[in-house]
Design a protein around this motif. Structure first.
Motif, PDB file in Angstrom:
ATOM      1  N   VAL A   1      22.059  43.658 -15.329  1.00 52.03           N
ATOM      2  CA  VAL A   1      23.375  43.774 -15.959  1.00 52.03           C
ATOM      3  C   VAL A   1      23.569  42.663 -16.981  1.00 52.03           C
ATOM      4  O   VAL A   1      24.102  42.886 -18.076  1.00 52.03           O
TER       5      VAL A   1
ATOM      6  N   SER B   1      25.764  50.747 -12.134  1.00 50.01           N
ATOM      7  CA  SER B   1      26.606  49.874 -12.950  1.00 50.01           C
ATOM      8  C   SER B   1      26.612  50.535 -14.314  1.00 50.01           C
ATOM      9  O   SER B   1      25.559  51.015 -14.778  1.00 50.01           O
TER      10      SER B   1
ATOM     11  N   HIS C   1      26.567  49.313 -17.030  1.00 55.11           N
ATOM     12  CA  HIS C   1      25.677  48.613 -17.954  1.00 55.11           C
ATOM     13  C   HIS C   1      24.259  49.175 -17.922  1.00 55.11           C
ATOM     14  O   HIS C   1      23.557  49.190 -18.939  1.00 55.11           O
TER      15      HIS C   1
END
Length: 276
Positions: free
Chosen positions: A162, A202, A204
């Motif tokens: 991330v 996530s 990201h």
């Protein structure tokens, strides 16, 4: 709970029942791009709550306050639907916020059952930030999704990946990014040799998809965003294809820095400051 304040609506581009998308980081722009691709005439309200970054390290009470405040603010734009484009709050607090506003609210959650079904009998790694993969809420969600196959689901801290996105390294230092992704996947394969599928849990992580596919072309990748977009489609409205970008900032993360990150992604989008 402090209210959000921004330029009065009359000073902003006019939106027709937009789909509102929000998160604290750059990852959520992937949701905006996906909605735009599927619904080119849909107006979109994109809210990046940088002053609250990262959502992943917030406690339950703080997350509830942040999301409650944000939903109330976004509701003033009369959206057709709202997408919480962040896995951590979607897993931990979103169910408690359904009904907070009179609009349908959606989140992004790991597609664990789908990944298990399509993994060829192998194990599934759920990649996410540390706070999420350590949360009892995610473990309970994973166990419910997996049923008798719960032992095949591994919750993996991918915070270092991330960081490659949030720092912008995946754009301007591709060699370093590939090396770090290779090293991460190599360590994961050694510690969990049965893995054949990953959920990119996530917002990201999908930005690293090409790096991941080069590192392990034999592993299947599942993006939680895809199911969320499918769920939102019935709430589409005819608009002008306008995207309105709103951003909070603090001493750590300024609007100019966020604008630079979008520019590096090839995104030209004027941003309006919102005071937290």
């Amino acid at each position: 709970m402090t209210n959000l304040t921004a330029p009065v609506h009359s000073e902003l581009p006019r939106l027709v029942q937009p789909i509102a998308v929000f998160d604290a980081g750059i990852g959520s722009y992937a949701a905006v791009a996906a909605i735009r691709y599927r619904l080119p005439d849909q107006d979109i309200l994109y809210f990046a709550d940088r002053a609250s970054f990262p959502y992943g390290n917030k406690g339950r009470a703080e997350l509830l306050a942040i999301l409650g405040r944000t939903l109330s603010y976004l509701d003033t734009f009369e959206p057709s639907a709202v997408l919480v484009a962040s896995n951590a709050p979607s897993i931990t607090v979103l169910d408690d916020l359904i009904g907070e506003i009179d609009r349908p609210i959606f989140g992004v959650r790991p597609p664990i059952a789908e990944a298990l079904h399509d993994s060829g009998g192998g194990d599934v790694a759920v990649l996410g930030v540390a706070s999420m993969v350590r949360s009892p809420e995610l473990r309970a969600y994973a166990d419910a999704q997996a049923g008798n196959d719960a032992g095949r689901v591994h919750l993996v801290d991918a915070s270092s990946l991330v960081d490659l996105v949030e720092s912008g390294a995946f754009l301007f230092d591709r060699e370093r990014t590939q090396k770090e992704v290779n090293a991460f996947f190599g360590a994961l394969a050694r510690s969990r040799p049965g893995i054949t599928a990953l959920t990119l849990s996530s917002t990201h992580l999908p930005w690293l998809r090409s790096y991941m596919e080069r590192a392990r072309p034999d592993w299947r990748l599942f993006d939680p965003l895809e199911a969320a977009i499918d769920a939102i489609l019935p709430h589409a409205t005819q608009g002008n294809g306008t995207i309105l970008g709103l951003v909070t900032e603090d001493d750590r993360f300024g609007v100019e820095d966020f604008q630079s990150m979008l520019t590096r992604l090839g995104v030209s989008l004027p941003l309006y400051r919102v005071a937290p």
